[in-house]
Design a protein around this motif. Sequence first.
Motif, PDB file in Angstrom:
ATOM      1  N   ASP A 130     -18.908  -6.771  60.784  1.00 48.30           N
ATOM      2  CA  ASP A 130     -20.124  -6.736  61.597  1.00 48.30           C
ATOM      3  C   ASP A 130     -21.351  -6.570  60.698  1.00 48.30           C
ATOM      4  O   ASP A 130     -21.300  -5.897  59.658  1.00 48.30           O
ATOM      5  CB  ASP A 130     -20.065  -5.572  62.591  1.00 48.30           C
ATOM      6  N   LYS A 131     -22.440  -7.219  61.096  1.00 47.17           N
ATOM      7  CA  LYS A 131     -23.749  -7.133  60.437  1.00 47.17           C
ATOM      8  C   LYS A 131     -23.804  -7.852  59.085  1.00 47.17           C
ATOM      9  O   LYS A 131     -24.831  -7.783  58.403  1.00 47.17           O
ATOM     10  CB  LYS A 131     -24.191  -5.674  60.270  1.00 47.17           C
ATOM     11  N   ALA A 132     -22.728  -8.520  58.702  1.00 51.12           N
ATOM     12  CA  ALA A 132     -22.769  -9.298  57.463  1.00 51.12           C
ATOM     13  C   ALA A 132     -23.648 -10.534  57.659  1.00 51.12           C
ATOM     14  O   ALA A 132     -23.769 -11.067  58.773  1.00 51.12           O
ATOM     15  CB  ALA A 132     -21.361  -9.721  57.060  1.00 51.12           C
ATOM     16  N   LYS A 133     -24.260 -10.992  56.564  1.00 51.94           N
ATOM     17  CA  LYS A 133     -25.096 -12.193  56.591  1.00 51.94           C
ATOM     18  C   LYS A 133     -24.572 -13.159  55.532  1.00 51.94           C
ATOM     19  O   LYS A 133     -24.563 -12.845  54.340  1.00 51.94           O
ATOM     20  CB  LYS A 133     -26.557 -11.839  56.331  1.00 51.94           C
TER      21      LYS A 133
ATOM     22  N   ALA B 294     -19.389  -9.318  64.419  1.00 51.03           N
ATOM     23  CA  ALA B 294     -20.760  -9.553  64.895  1.00 51.03           C
ATOM     24  C   ALA B 294     -21.661  -9.778  63.688  1.00 51.03           C
ATOM     25  O   ALA B 294     -22.500  -8.949  63.325  1.00 51.03           O
ATOM     26  CB  ALA B 294     -21.237  -8.365  65.728  1.00 51.03           C
ATOM     27  N   ALA B 295     -21.456 -10.924  63.051  1.00 55.05           N
ATOM     28  CA  ALA B 295     -22.159 -11.267  61.816  1.00 55.05           C
ATOM     29  C   ALA B 295     -22.995 -12.525  62.031  1.00 55.05           C
ATOM     30  O   ALA B 295     -22.832 -13.246  63.020  1.00 55.05           O
ATOM     31  CB  ALA B 295     -21.151 -11.484  60.689  1.00 55.05           C
ATOM     32  N   GLU B 296     -23.861 -12.793  61.049  1.00 56.76           N
ATOM     33  CA  GLU B 296     -24.675 -14.017  61.072  1.00 56.76           C
ATOM     34  C   GLU B 296     -24.133 -14.939  59.984  1.00 56.76           C
ATOM     35  O   GLU B 296     -24.149 -14.607  58.801  1.00 56.76           O
ATOM     36  CB  GLU B 296     -26.139 -13.696  60.823  1.00 56.76           C
TER      37      GLU B 296
ATOM     38  N   ASP C 297     -23.252 -14.655  65.394  1.00 53.94           N
ATOM     39  CA  ASP C 297     -24.218 -15.759  65.393  1.00 53.94           C
ATOM     40  C   ASP C 297     -23.746 -16.761  64.351  1.00 53.94           C
ATOM     41  O   ASP C 297     -23.950 -16.584  63.153  1.00 53.94           O
ATOM     42  CB  ASP C 297     -25.626 -15.247  65.067  1.00 53.94           C
TER      43      ASP C 297
END
Length: 245
Positions: A78-81, A137-139, A191
């Motif tokens: 999660d929160k990785a880009k 929940a990553a981009e 995303d």
Amino acid sequence: SKSANPTAQESNGRSIAGASGGMGSKSTQAEKGLSIVAMGNEKVITTTLGVAGAGAAAVTGAATTSVITSNTEAYIADKAKINTVTGAGDHSVRVRAGDNTLLVQGGGTVAGAGAAAVSGTVNTGVIAKKTSARIGAAEVKATQVDVAAQSKETVYTVSANVSGGLAGVGGAVSVNTVKNTTTAQIAAGADVDATGNVRVRADQQTALDLYTAAGSVGAGAFSGAVSVAVVDNTTQATVGGSETL
């Protein structure tokens, strides 16, 4: 372009060798982009033998129990880009988890006596694995996105029993249980922006071969053979409910 290997895939014009294969195989891959791969291999081979002989009474037994549990996971947290920095290359993203299991069990007993011969063989195998590939929940921005989980089990069990005497009693039992969870997922809140394909795949393959035999010889002879196989697998490929693709 077309690949000479029907199982291979193309990645930016470069072929991927050894796209398929199981335990014992070695391969290399030429890929461009980000690959997160987790792989597990288990190989268990057991053999048991019991022999008894006597003038009056002979008693013997053989038992084997094998338990295999594993947790193989590849993920983007999660929160990785991924590929979101200005000027970053727009490459493929692959998240893959795989586990291969080979279980071979062999057991046998032989008992002989002038009066009474009693023998028995029991083989028990339990396989319980979790294999998962996931984008949280990553981009993620990429040309191709591939999330794949695969689990494969091959089990061979042979149980044999022979008893002989004035009274011969024998039995052979084979029991194998397989209970696996194989999941591939793009989680809710992800995303994922791909200019090409987005694939989410889960594959579970289980093959069980059980061979069980028992025999008794004598004025009074009793024998029995039992094989039990239980397969309870869960295989899921999912995309969460509030993601953006």
